[in-house]
Scaffold this active site. Structure first.
Site, PDB file in Angstrom:
ATOM      1  N   THR A   1       9.749  -1.994 -15.140  1.00  0.00           N
ATOM      2  CA  THR A   1       8.751  -1.380 -14.213  1.00  0.00           C
ATOM      3  C   THR A   1       8.314  -0.039 -14.837  1.00  0.00           C
ATOM      4  O   THR A   1       8.531   0.181 -16.075  1.00  0.00           O
ATOM      5  CB  THR A   1       9.748  -1.087 -12.927  1.00  0.00           C
ATOM      6  OG1 THR A   1       9.036  -0.861 -11.858  1.00  0.00           O
ATOM      7  CG2 THR A   1      11.026  -0.044 -13.377  1.00  0.00           C
TER       8      THR A   1
ATOM      9  N   LYS B   1       5.428  -0.855 -18.631  1.00  0.00           N
ATOM     10  CA  LYS B   1       4.910  -2.344 -18.405  1.00  0.00           C
ATOM     11  C   LYS B   1       3.973  -2.369 -19.473  1.00  0.00           C
ATOM     12  O   LYS B   1       3.818  -3.591 -19.966  1.00  0.00           O
ATOM     13  CB  LYS B   1       4.267  -2.483 -16.981  1.00  0.00           C
ATOM     14  CG  LYS B   1       5.186  -2.513 -15.881  1.00  0.00           C
ATOM     15  CD  LYS B   1       4.607  -3.110 -14.825  1.00  0.00           C
ATOM     16  CE  LYS B   1       5.636  -3.189 -13.469  1.00  0.00           C
ATOM     17  NZ  LYS B   1       5.099  -3.644 -12.297  1.00  0.00           N
TER      18      LYS B   1
ATOM     19  N   GLY C   1      -4.847   3.035  -8.338  1.00  0.00           N
ATOM     20  CA  GLY C   1      -4.175   3.139  -9.306  1.00  0.00           C
ATOM     21  C   GLY C   1      -4.635   2.180 -10.381  1.00  0.00           C
ATOM     22  O   GLY C   1      -5.557   1.366 -10.081  1.00  0.00           O
TER      23      GLY C   1
ATOM     24  N   ALA D   1       0.797  -2.248 -12.926  1.00  0.00           N
ATOM     25  CA  ALA D   1       0.817  -3.066 -11.842  1.00  0.00           C
ATOM     26  C   ALA D   1      -0.542  -3.196 -11.264  1.00  0.00           C
ATOM     27  O   ALA D   1      -0.705  -4.313 -10.706  1.00  0.00           O
ATOM     28  CB  ALA D   1       1.372  -2.197 -10.533  1.00  0.00           C
TER      29      ALA D   1
ATOM     30  N   LEU E   1       2.080  -2.218  -2.653  1.00  0.00           N
ATOM     31  CA  LEU E   1       3.029  -3.059  -3.495  1.00  0.00           C
ATOM     32  C   LEU E   1       4.471  -2.136  -3.477  1.00  0.00           C
ATOM     33  O   LEU E   1       5.503  -2.889  -3.919  1.00  0.00           O
ATOM     34  CB  LEU E   1       2.640  -2.766  -5.052  1.00  0.00           C
ATOM     35  CG  LEU E   1       1.797  -3.751  -5.404  1.00  0.00           C
ATOM     36  CD1 LEU E   1       0.418  -4.061  -4.697  1.00  0.00           C
ATOM     37  CD2 LEU E   1       1.493  -3.587  -6.973  1.00  0.00           C
TER      38      LEU E   1
ATOM     39  N   TYR F   1       7.978  -1.330  -1.810  1.00  0.00           N
ATOM     40  CA  TYR F   1       8.678  -1.967  -0.935  1.00  0.00           C
ATOM     41  C   TYR F   1       9.946  -1.127  -0.315  1.00  0.00           C
ATOM     42  O   TYR F   1      10.791  -1.683   0.218  1.00  0.00           O
ATOM     43  CB  TYR F   1       9.465  -3.134  -1.494  1.00  0.00           C
ATOM     44  CG  TYR F   1      10.373  -3.193  -2.833  1.00  0.00           C
ATOM     45  CD1 TYR F   1      11.398  -2.597  -2.593  1.00  0.00           C
ATOM     46  CD2 TYR F   1       9.482  -3.227  -4.070  1.00  0.00           C
ATOM     47  CE1 TYR F   1      12.180  -2.565  -4.040  1.00  0.00           C
ATOM     48  CE2 TYR F   1      10.335  -3.143  -5.564  1.00  0.00           C
ATOM     49  CZ  TYR F   1      11.500  -2.853  -5.211  1.00  0.00           C
ATOM     50  OH  TYR F   1      12.260  -2.571  -6.464  1.00  0.00           O
TER      51      TYR F   1
END
Length: 245
Positions: free
Chosen positions: A61, A65, A126, A130, A205, A207
């Site tokens: 994460t 990445k 962003g 991701a 994205l 959570y």
């Protein structure tokens, strides 16, 4: 023992350990364990691998990445398409193979969120790892988009570029930044929220928390919202398929 884990810099927000611990319990895999590995820099990855010879798989994460790529033996087609890795497969011959399951997780979660026949465009907030998975997923779904960031590369937009007309023309807005992640839940991307309407769809994205400040501000103006929990579950199941084969 078979060890799995999550690699990142700060993992206070993560549900991955809970998710896989429950999964191992439900499958009666008593010798499987899932750990959190916080590394101040990705350069410490070789020492981590040496200290954990029972590792059989890693999730990756923020912010590693993309930074993890030089440490891998090869990348699978999903990671090659995205240019970022969120799953590492430990092959029996010692190779480390990078995969990207964020792509499938986001694509399928978004497909269930948008109305059938959606023809709008998207803004991706962003430009990190991701965001790259989101870009590929949108291309797969034939949804046009702009990437918005503080320091855009190439043809991207800055937050200062966001006009009422752009919001009118881009009804899907995706937060691919970490802004608003627990524990900094008061944060949110610096967009002009007053331009949102009941026609907009906001996908975050993040959570944890389940309802972010980004989502709350959209809901206040009638926008439809969705968080990243379903995406997390979908990508985790794809990771497990890679690890158990």
């Amino acid at each position: 023992m078979s060890e799995f884990g999550l690699l990142g810099r700060s993992l206070k927000h993560s549900f991955s350990q809970t998710y896989f611990t429950q999964k191992f319990y439900s499958l009666n895999l008593t010798e499987h364990h899932y750990e959190l590995f916080e590394l101040p820099t990705i350069d410490e990855l070789p020492a981590l691998l040496a200290a954990h010879p029972d590792l059989r798989g890693l999730n990756v994460t923020i912010p590693y990445k993309e930074q993890v790529l030089p440490f891998l033996s090869e990348v699978a087609s999903t990671a090659a398409r995205v240019g970022a890795v969120n799953v590492i497969e430990f092959a029996e011959d010692g190779r480390l193979i990078g995969h990207n399951t964020d792509l499938a997780g986001f694509r399928e979660s978004l497909r269930g969120f948008l109305p059938v026949g959606f023809t709008g465009r998207a803004l991706i907030l962003g430009s990190g790892g991701a965001s790259k998975a989101v870009e590929v997923a949108l291309r797969d779904l034939e949804i046009g988009y702009w990437v918005v960031s503080r320091n855009p590369l190439g043809a991207g937009l800055t937050y200062a570029d966001l006009t009422p007309q752009l919001f009118q023309d881009h009804l899907l807005i995706i937060n691919a930044t970490p802004l608003g992640t627990y524990p900094d839940t008061e944060q949110c991307p610096p967009i002009p929220y007053e331009h949102l309407t009941s026609q907009h769809y906001l996908f975050d994205l993040i959570y944890n928390p389940s309802e972010t400040e980004f989502m709350r501000r959209g809901q206040a103006l009638g926008a439809q919202t969705k968080n990243g929990f379903e995406m997390l579950c979908l990508q985790a199941e794809e990771a497990w398929k890679i690890w158990e084969r």
